[in-house]
Write a protein that holds these residues in place. Structure first.
Motif, short mmCIF file in Angstrom:
data_model
loop_
_atom_site.label_atom_id
_atom_site.label_comp_id
_atom_site.label_asym_id
_atom_site.label_seq_id
_atom_site.Cartn_x
_atom_site.Cartn_y
_atom_site.Cartn_z
N GLU A 194 0.84 -1.19 0.00
CA GLU A 194 0.00 0.00 0.00
C GLU A 194 0.88 1.24 0.00
OE1 GLU A 194 -4.06 1.21 0.05
OE2 GLU A 194 -3.55 -0.74 0.88
N TYR A 196 -5.78 -15.37 1.95
CA TYR A 196 -4.37 -15.47 1.56
C TYR A 196 -3.46 -15.70 2.77
CZ TYR A 196 -6.26 -13.56 -2.77
OH TYR A 196 -6.98 -13.36 -3.90
N GLU A 249 -4.14 4.72 -5.79
CA GLU A 249 -4.60 3.36 -5.82
C GLU A 249 -3.68 2.43 -6.61
OE1 GLU A 249 -7.03 2.40 -4.00
OE2 GLU A 249 -7.43 4.47 -3.36
N HIS A 303 -0.80 -4.77 0.72
CA HIS A 303 -1.95 -4.13 0.08
C HIS A 303 -3.25 -4.67 0.66
CE1 HIS A 303 -4.63 -2.55 -3.04
NE2 HIS A 303 -3.65 -1.67 -3.29
N ASN A 304 -4.20 -3.80 0.74
CA ASN A 304 -5.48 -4.14 1.37
C ASN A 304 -6.19 -5.28 0.64
OD1 ASN A 304 -7.66 -3.73 3.21
ND2 ASN A 304 -8.78 -2.73 1.56
N SER A 305 -5.98 -5.43 -0.67
CA SER A 305 -6.69 -6.43 -1.45
C SER A 305 -6.26 -7.85 -1.12
CB SER A 305 -6.49 -6.17 -2.95
OG SER A 305 -5.09 -6.25 -3.27
N VAL A 306 -5.06 -8.04 -0.63
CA VAL A 306 -4.57 -9.40 -0.30
C VAL A 306 -4.41 -9.61 1.20
CG1 VAL A 306 -3.42 -9.71 -2.50
CG2 VAL A 306 -2.18 -8.64 -0.59
N ASP A 307 -4.67 -8.59 1.95
CA ASP A 307 -4.54 -8.73 3.41
C ASP A 307 -5.87 -9.24 3.99
OD1 ASP A 307 -3.66 -8.72 5.95
OD2 ASP A 307 -3.40 -6.54 6.13
N CYS A 308 -6.16 -10.54 3.76
CA CYS A 308 -7.38 -11.16 4.24
C CYS A 308 -7.11 -12.64 4.51
CB CYS A 308 -8.52 -10.99 3.22
SG CYS A 308 -8.12 -11.61 1.59
N ILE A 363 -0.93 -0.21 -7.52
CA ILE A 363 -0.39 -1.36 -6.78
C ILE A 363 1.08 -1.52 -7.13
CG2 ILE A 363 -0.54 -3.84 -6.41
CD1 ILE A 363 -3.47 -3.69 -7.11
#
Length: 1754
Positions: free
Chosen positions: A445, A501, A450, A493-498, A452
């Protein structure tokens, strides 16, 4: 031999078990007892409840059985196995359609376990509740440790032996669901239970019954398999008809994965059979083949392992194996999830099992959740979840609404993640991991746009979602990107921080959000978030820190300026946590915005005292409105150190600070702050008082003082008018005067205070005061000691009046100073209140006159006080002022009481009497006043001033006499002259004694002798006697006072009256013995005789009896001082002689006096008469060894013997026979017993006899003393030396034909010449043995002292003649004499070295055979009396065998003798002896080819039961293989064969393994078999076979239907013999003519021999053996004999006539049924059978009663 020992042990266990069961039935259930069982009703109720519970709950009984097997204890090295066998065989004999058998190889049932089965609620697992459960029944500690660490890879917890039992509680009772009669076989127990109540006790379920018929161990072994060892515990459940299908269903549903989470059970099998055999129709077995520990993780409290499960589903199917990766992890139990059922368990242990490959399962079951055992829960996960879940009553499902289960399920995801991570790390290679680490593959991030961007995994971290949200909200500030990159780390990055993954991130080692916690502190500092963030964002940041504080390292945030505050000038600044912790400043916050703003404003005005700061007001408003304010508040208090305060706390702390700093301006400012805070209701009344208690003030000098009590300023006060100045200045009673600044108007912080309002505020809350509200201190009021003006006095009284009205407790010193101060104005000046009088007009002249005389009156000057003084009448009375005549009277009374407390002058004494006379006339006389006057020493007497009571008023001429003998005080009339004459009544009233009669009564109470009694005059003595005469009986106490004082003058000086004697006539013989105290009549004159009665009353002796008692007392005194001379003794004896004639009654008193007194002088000193002896010649025989108390003739002379009668009368021992007790107590036998003369010994015997025959009880105890001394010394001479009496014998002349006196310890009668004069019983009384039984015992004890064979033989014959038996185990009776026939002597040897017989002298080097030395009739006696074995014991055989084994040398003759004796004694030896022989005999003899004997290990030596195999193997082996047999046949060769078998030697036929080398496919059936298998052969079989008729005919039929196959190839059989110790294998090959091939059920013959060899003896023998192996495989006992019969028949051509003759010679004939069978099988006399018609012709034949169809002719 092993089987025999096993059988023996089983029998012993079975006997003990059966006794235990009988005891339970009798003791607990009172079966067989006549009395009723009082617990029957209670037990029946408990059983009824159990039945109700069983049949209302769906208990999975198989799971209970598996659980119980898991709980059991197993021996080391045993693989715990549980086996279920379902059979259709009814082995219990109750008609069950199916029976379930449960086999478990545990250690077996104990007595405690059996007791638990026979009770309700008596489980041996009770008390283990704290260790966890499997389901709801089993402790979980058996499976998993309560704490896992790096060193506990395979931790297991042992269960103590007393907790083990296969069945407990519901675990056993649950079998009643499927079986009404469960059976238990274990450790000798074979019992069954019934759900039907027992008819003898009316109780079911728990009453044990012994299994005496079916099933037997043979039946069980047949089901289990005879080739395997039967497990220790077997449960047999004959199933209920309705439960058979249900049990099959449950068996089919047992999941293979059940072993994964069991700790002990390693193998579980299920098989089903359809008959009473071990052949399985279906089988299912699961086992753990291997188990490997992989890793233990200390930080996670976990470990993991790989378990390989193997499953076999069918009989012939191959095993299926699946490895499981098992992860186990511990989690602490959360308090919110605690339940009562698990209150002692502190840790959850969760296990996850991941199958590697296809999962093992049976049927359709797919269990996903285990509670140590499988449940019905399905998860559809590719792994299994195991936990200590609480289950429903059916054990099938977990309770999802249970908070305990919810807590476990909440931890499953965490455990899965940990397991997956560990799994990945253990399976992926380092190569692939390192490649991924070097690639820029992770997005991060920028917080700018925005876009990447990617970087390496090591440069990326994951942040918590809350912090990411804060950063995204403030990214518009444009400082985050640079600040974040400056740290060298990027935010993922927020999109993969879940969660999706997580595995990838963990694998790539992306730093998780919970690890890089120090990054947050650096980010906050670098980005300056504290200053840049808005109020809302700042609050969110604080909430984030509060929630994650325990994860963030302190060093990363310690120096960051995180916390905002307001300075004194209103500026907002920030400080660090370090500054707060070091207390450089204190930041306060009030959790109420208005109060916080109020304090913040005043705090700035006061300049932020003691570095006290507050949060900004807007920030506090935002914090209070935050949803997470509670957590934030707790963080501020506990971790940060902020001061969350209130108004009252702030005021208290500030007041304390001001007391230290002492700044006058701040102190005054603080007072105004308190005033306005109170006006706004920010502080309560009681809190103001608390603050005021510690608040300092400014005094009149401008000094700051901490004081609780203050006065208003003097300029506006009332107290200054009374006191003039502050009187309360002492340290402990201090009042501080406030400064005038408190009365002035002021304005602070925009708030105005009017003049004097602050003082009113102080007065209202007690901080300051003024008159009349000042609370006086405990101190003297100085103004009260001065002369007060009218205004001052009235102000003082008004102050007191106000205080008393408010009920304040006035201090003592304060009140006393006012009472004692001379501040009251009177007519005579100023005086104290208590000395003043306020007139009311009721006073009389008499009192006024007395008052003037006493000078105690002073009346108040009311004009001085302007007639206002009476308004304070109560206050004046309170301070002691007198008012009216009553007070005047009381004043005089008090004054006179004070004067009467000590000596008074004559005028005051007369005034006192006058006051008493006035008071008495006015009826005002007070008892209290009289009490004080009577108690005062004011009256003058001859002994000084004294109290009126106890004083006597007499005429002067009577005083001297009374003074000498009394302590009375006499009034001094000369002092008072004649003034007392008119006050005699008042004196009597006060207690003075005046009347003469009363004076006499006072004398006894106040009597006292002068210190020197010798000055007491005669007149005083006669006065005392006259007083006694006057008082009469009333003077008894007075008499007691004077009778014990030495005032009576006697011939011996002054004595007490009780010690004096007034003599009578004819008393001269009494007075001449010792001097007595006679009253001195010369001094007192004859007048003393007129007072004989009074003298007797005071104790003077005046009669003869009293004189005798005085003489006795004087004699005792003389005895105690040992001053009695010989003259006194002779006078005493002469007096006794005289009194014996005329005064016998008084003489008895004299004798009684002398008894017990030591007055006679003896050689032992002074003794009493009974302790003394008058010597004569009879005492000379014992005087050398007995020290006796003879009267000292040297002191008394020989004339003492002239008073022998008088001495005897006094108790002196005169005769020898009366002094035996002296001998008993004084006897000291000499050490050299030879010095004891015969006369002395006989005298001792006479003493013992005399004491024994005495009738006195004391002599009996004395006899015991003498007997102990006599029996404790060797003083009796015997033919074996001096001995104790109890070791001596009196020789009986009847024994002369067997013994001589020298053969035992017989008394030497020649030495004791007159011994024959004593009776036998007399000698027996001192312990000498005279009876034959005792004689035998003593002679046997002395046996080993002999060294001559002749003496020993005589003794043995004597003991044999009188049938002597040793009473107890004695080493002296365990030795025997072995004569040396050559030397004429011999030696003593132990009994275990002897035997009666030693056949062939086999043990001549070790044992002595007694039949060589003693006649035959003595041998049984020697065996019995001296415990000599008849023949050598098994241990003797074992010892000699071990010697032979070690030396490997032994002759054939010794071996023959050895085994011959073993064969003869084998049956007499018990099982323990045989077991020891089997265990110790590791080598056995074997004969080699040369005939020599060698010792060979018994595992490699065999019994040659097959000579053909023997010869072949002898040729094939260089070493001997077969056990040795003696060249000459023993009496029973079969017995030696049995011995070899018992020792573990195998038969060669059983030890070999064989393989057939012949092509079966090339063989063809032979049709022409009638010539051999015909009627003759069938007749032989029917006649000889000893079996039931039906079975015999079935055997014959199978023989007729036998198929014979011929082959052209040779039939060869290869035999192999394995020799394990030599590590080699011997093989031989045998050509067979005929062979029974068991597997194919064919009789193979070589065609060449079939046609040609029917007359060949080899063919005949081979054919007969093969035939019997085919038709009689299990009848080994009949096979050999029948084989010989068939061989003989075949040799005769199997002709019927020849066979009939052969049967006749063997005494055999066919039964009627056999003949009918032959007729049906061979119709019309044919010799060949009719097979086509045989089935229809074969009816059901009845069996014979004896089970055999053949009959023997007689």
């Amino acid at each position: 031999m092993d089987s025999y020992i096993c059988t023996s042990n089983q029998n012993n266990n079975a006997i003990a078990a059966k006794l235990h069961i009988e005891d339970i039935r009798k003791r607990k259930f009172l079966i067989g007892e006549s009395r009723p069982n009082p617990l029957t009703e209670d037990l029946q109720n408990a059983v009824a409840n159990l039945s109700s519970e069983l049949y209302t709950k769906d208990v999975h009984f198989l799971m209970e059985l598996i659980q119980n097997a898991e709980d059991n204890e197993y021996l080391a090295g045993v693989k715990p196995t549980l086996e279920f066998v379902l059979t259709t065989a009814d082995i219990t004999g109750i008609g069950a359609l199916a029976t379930l058998l449960v086999f478990n190889n545990e250690v077996g049932f104990s007595k405690t376990n059996i007791d638990s089965l026979c009770g309700i609620g008596r489980s041996t697992k009770r008390g283990q509740r704290h260790q966890g459960f499997i389901g709801e029944k089993v402790p979980s500690h058996l499976h998993y440790p309560t704490h896992l660490n790096a060193h506990s890879e395979s931790t297991t917890v042992e269960i103590s032996a007393n907790l083990i039992g296969l069945l407990r509680g519901i675990g056993f009772k649950s079998v009643f669901l499927v079986s009404g009669l469960p059976h238990v076989f274990s450790n000798g127990y074979q019992i069954w239970f019934s759900e039907i109540p027992n008819p003898d006790c009316a109780i079911g379920y728990i009453v044990p019954e012994w299994v005496s018929t079916n099933p037997t161990y043979s039946d069980i072994r047949a089901i289990y398999g005879s080739g395997k060892a039967l497990p220790n515990t077997v449960i047999i459940l004959p199933l209920k008809p309705k439960k058979v299908e249900a049990v099959k269903k449950q068996l089919s549903e047992i999941h293979p994965e059940v072993l994964l989470f069991l700790n002990k059970i390693k193998r579980l099998s299920i098989r089903e059979t359809s008959s009473k055999t071990c052949i399985a129709d279906s089988i299912s077995a699961v086992s753990i083949s291997t188990e490997t520990n992989l890793v233990s993780l200390k930080t996670r409290g976990a470990n993991c392992r790989v378990v390989h499960l193997s499953v076999q589903e069918e009989v012939d199917a191959t095993e299926t194996t699946c490895p499981y990766y098992v992860w186990r992890q511990g989690f602490p139990v959360k308090p919110n999830n605690m339940v009562d059922a698990r209150k002692d368990i502190k840790e959850w242990v969760i296990s996850l099992a991941f199958p590697s490959g296809e999962r093992l399962k049976r049927g359709t079951s797919s269990t996903g959740v285990f509670a140590f055992l499988p449940t019905a829960m399905v998860t559809n996960f590719p792994f299994i979840i195991q936990g200590d879940f609480i289950l429903s009553s059916s054990r099938e499902t977990i309770l999802l609404d249970n908070k305990w289960n919810s807590g476990i399920l909440d931890q499953v995801p965490c455990s899965f993640c940990s397991a997956f991570t560990a799994f990945m790390k253990s399976t992926l290679t380092e190569k692939y991991f390192s490649v991924a680490q070097e690639e820029c593959i992770v997005p991060y991030e920028t917080f700018v746009d925005e876009k990447i961007v990617f970087c390496k995994p090591t440069n990326v971290i994951r942040v918590l979602p809350e912090f990411r949200k804060i950063m995204r909200r403030i990214k518009e500030h444009g400082v985050l990107s640079h600040a974040i990159s400056a740290q060298g780390k990027f935010v993922l990055h927020n999109s993969v921080d879940c969660k999706e993954y997580d595995d990838s991130c963990n694998f790539l080692k992306v730093a998780p959000a919970g690890i890089c916690n120090d990054w947050y502190g650096k980010c906050i500092q670098e980005c300056n978030l504290t200053c840049r963030a808005s109020t809302e964002e700042y609050v969110d940041l604080l909430c984030f820190l509060a929630e994650k504080w325990r994860f963030i390292p302190l060093r990363s945030v310690n120096s960051i300026p995180l916390f905002k505050h307001i300075t004194w000038n209103g500026e907002i600044k920030s400080c660090s946590l370090q500054a707060i912790k070091q207390e450089r400043l204190k930041i306060h916050i009030v959790w109420e915005p208005q109060e916080h703003a109020w304090l913040n404003k005043w705090n700035q005005v006061m300049g932020c005292p003691y570095d006290c700061f507050f949060f900004p007001d807007t920030l506090v408003a935002a914090l209070v409105g935050c949803e997470r304010q509670y957590n934030l508040k707790q963080w501020f208090i506990k971790d940060v150190g902020l001061v969350v305060t209130t108004v009252s706390k702030y005021c208290s702390q500030l007041g304390y600070f001001l007391g230290i700093k002492k700044d006058p301006k701040l102190v005054v400012l603080f007072s105004h702050f308190m005033y306005h805070t109170w006006l706004r209701n920010y502080i309560r009344e009681r809190e103001i008082c608390t603050v005021f208690h510690f608040m300092p003030v400014v005094d009149e000098c401008g000094n700051v003082i901490l004081c609780k009590n203050t006065l208003v300023p003097a300029s506006s006060s009332k107290w200054i008018k009374l006191f003039g100045s502050n009187p309360f200045t002492k340290a402990n009673c201090k009042y501080v005067e406030l400064g005038v600044v408190y009365a002035e108007a002021a304005e602070f912080a925009g708030e105005c205070t009017p003049a004097n309002e602050l003082l009113q505020f102080f007065k209202k809350h007690g901080k300051t005061s003024d008159l009349p509200d000042i609370i006086p201190q405990d101190m003297a009021l100085q103004v009260a000691s001065s002369q007060l003006t009218c205004e001052e006095a009235l102000m003082l009284l008004a102050w007191i009046q106000n205080l008393r009205a408010k009920k304040y407790g006035l201090p003592i010193r304060f009140v006393q100073s006012i009472r004692n101060g001379k501040w009251v104005k009177t007519s005579s000046g100023f005086n104290t209140p208590s000395q003043c009088f306020l007139c009311d007009g009721t006073e009389v002249s008499t009192l006024l006159e007395m008052g003037r005389t006493l000078k105690v009156l002073s009346d108040i000057d009311e004009a001085y006080y302007m007639d206002r003084i009476r308004a304070y009448k109560d206050e004046l009375i309170f301070f002691g002022m007198r008012i009216g005549s009553d007070d005047m009277y009381q004043l005089f009374s008090d004054h006179l009481k004070h004067l009467a407390s000590s000596s008074m002058s004559k005028p005051f004494a007369i005034l006192l009497l006058r006051f008493i006379k006035y008071s008495n006339h006015q009826n005002k006389l007070d008892e209290d006043f009289l009490k004080y006057v009577k108690a005062g020493k004011w009256l003058k007497t001859n002994q000084g001033y004294w109290t009126p009571p106890g004083t006597v008023c007499l005429m002067p001429d009577m005083v001297d006499g009374f003074v000498q003998i009394t302590d009375l005080h006499v009034v001094d009339r000369r002092y008072y002259e004649n003034q007392l004459d008119c006050y005699e009544e008042e004196l009597k009233f006060l207690g003075v004694v005046i009347d003469l009669e009363d004076v006499y009564k006072q004398i006894p109470e106040h009597f006292q002798f002068p210190k020197d009694l010798s000055i007491l005059t005669k007149s005083s003595v006669f006065l005392l006697l006259g007083c006694i005469q006057h008082l009469g009986l009333a003077g008894n106490n007075f008499v007691q006072k004077i009778k014990d004082q030495p005032w009576m003058k006697t011939s011996s000086g002054f004595k007490c009256p009780s010690e004096s004697l007034l003599p009578g006539l004819n008393w001269d013989h009494l007075l001449n013995i010792v001097p007595l105290p006679v009253v001195d009549e010369e001094y007192y004159g004859s007048r003393i005789g007129s007072y004989r009665t009074e003298l007797e009353a005071i104790g003077v002796v005046v009669d003869i009896n009293g004189a005798c008692k005085m003489l006795s007392f004087t004699l005792k005194s003389t005895f105690s001082s040992s001053s009695l001379t010989s003259t006194n003794v002779f006078s005493l004896l002469n007096c006794i002689r005289c009194m014996n004639k005329i005064m016998q009654t008084q003489l008895l008193d004299i004798i009684s006096c002398l008894s017990g007194e030591k007055w006679l002088k003896t050689c032992h000193g002074y003794k009493s008469a009974p302790e003394s002896i008058l010597f004569d010649q009879k005492w000379g025989t014992v005087s050398k060894f007995v020290d006796l108390p003879f009267i000292d003739e040297a002191f008394y002379g020989l004339s003492i013997h002239s008073y022998k009668c008088e001495l005897n009368m006094l108790g002196v021992v005169i005769n020898f026979s009366e002094g035996a007790h002296f001998v008993a107590r004084g006897l000291k036998l000499p050490r050299e017993t030879a010095s004891l003369a015969p006369e002395g010994a006989l005298s001792l015997l006479q003493c013992a006899i005399s004491l024994k025959k005495s009738c006195k009880s004391t002599d009996h105890s004395t006899f015991k003393i003498l007997l102990d001394k006599l029996t404790g010394s060797r003083w009796l001479k015997t033919h074996m030396g001096y001995r104790f009496p109890q070791e001596c014998l009196l020789f009986n002349p009847d024994w002369e034909c067997y013994l001589t006196p020298n053969d035992g310890p017989f008394i030497d009668e020649k030495f004791y010449v007159t011994l024959s004069s004593l009776e036998k019983e007399d000698l027996k009384a001192i312990g000498v043995k005279v009876d034959i039984e005792e004689a035998c015992n003593l002679i046997s004890h002395a046996l080993t002292s002999h060294v001559q064979t002749s003496a020993v033989r005589r003794t043995y014959r004597f003991l044999y003649k009188f049938n002597w038996n040793p009473r107890m185990q004695d080493t002296r009776s365990s030795q025997l004499w072995i004569p040396d026939q050559q030397m004429g002597k011999g030696k003593w040897v132990e009994n275990w070295r002897c035997v009666l017989h030693d056949q062939n002298n086999l043990f001549d080097t070790r044992l002595h055979a007694l039949d060589k030395y003693y006649e035959k009739e003595l041998l049984p006696f020697l065996s019995r009396a001296f415990r000599v074995c008849e023949v050598p014991s098994p241990y003797d055989f074992l010892d000699i065998w071990n010697i032979w084994e070690a030396s490997h040398q032994v002759s054939t003759a010794k071996l023959s003798s050895f085994f011959g004796q073993i064969s003869e004694n084998w049956e007499n030896w018990d099982s323990d002896a045989r077991s020891i022989l089997k265990r110790q005999c590791t080598m056995l003899p074997a004969a080699n080819t040369s005939g020599a004997v060698q010792f060979v290990m018994k595992e490699e030596v065999f019994i040659a039961d097959d000579l053909q195999l023997k010869n072949l193997f002898i040729e094939a082996s260089e070493n001997p293989l077969f056990v040795w047999f003696p060249p000459k046949c023993l009496s029973s060769p079969a017995k030696l064969l049995e011995i070899y078998t018992s020792l573990g030697v195998r038969k060669i036929s059983e030890a070999v393994k064989f393989d057939l080398h012949c092509t079966l496919s090339a063989s063809k059936i032979i049709d022409d078999t009638d010539s051999l298998i015909g009627k003759a052969l069938i007749k032989l079989v029917l006649a000889f076979a000893n079996m039931p008729m039906e079975e015999k005919h079935k055997t014959a039929k199978s023989l007729l239907e036998l198929s014979v196959y011929g082959t052209e190839d040779p039939i060869s059989v290869r035999y192999a013999l394995q020799l394990p110790l030599q590590k080699r294998r011997l093989e031989v090959e045998i050509k067979k003519m005929v062979l029974w091939e068991k597997n194919s059920q064919r009789l193979l013959v070589n065609k060449s021999t079939w046609n040609e060899g029917k007359k060949d003896i080899k063919f005949i023998a081979s054919f007969a053996r093969a035939i019997l192996e085919a038709v009689l495989p299990n009848s080994a006992d009949q096979m050999d004999t029948l084989c010989r019969m068939i061989q003989m028949g075949m040799a005769l051509g199997l002709e019927e006539d020849a066979v009939d003759y052969l049967l006749w010679t063997e005494n055999l004939e066919l039964s009627v049924e056999d003949k009918e069978f032959l007729d049906r099988s061979f119709p019309s006399g044919k010799s060949s059978p009719v097979l086509g018609k045989r089935l229809s012709m074969y009816p059901l034949l009845p069996s014979t009663p004896n089970g055999s169809a053949c009959r023997r002719r007689l």
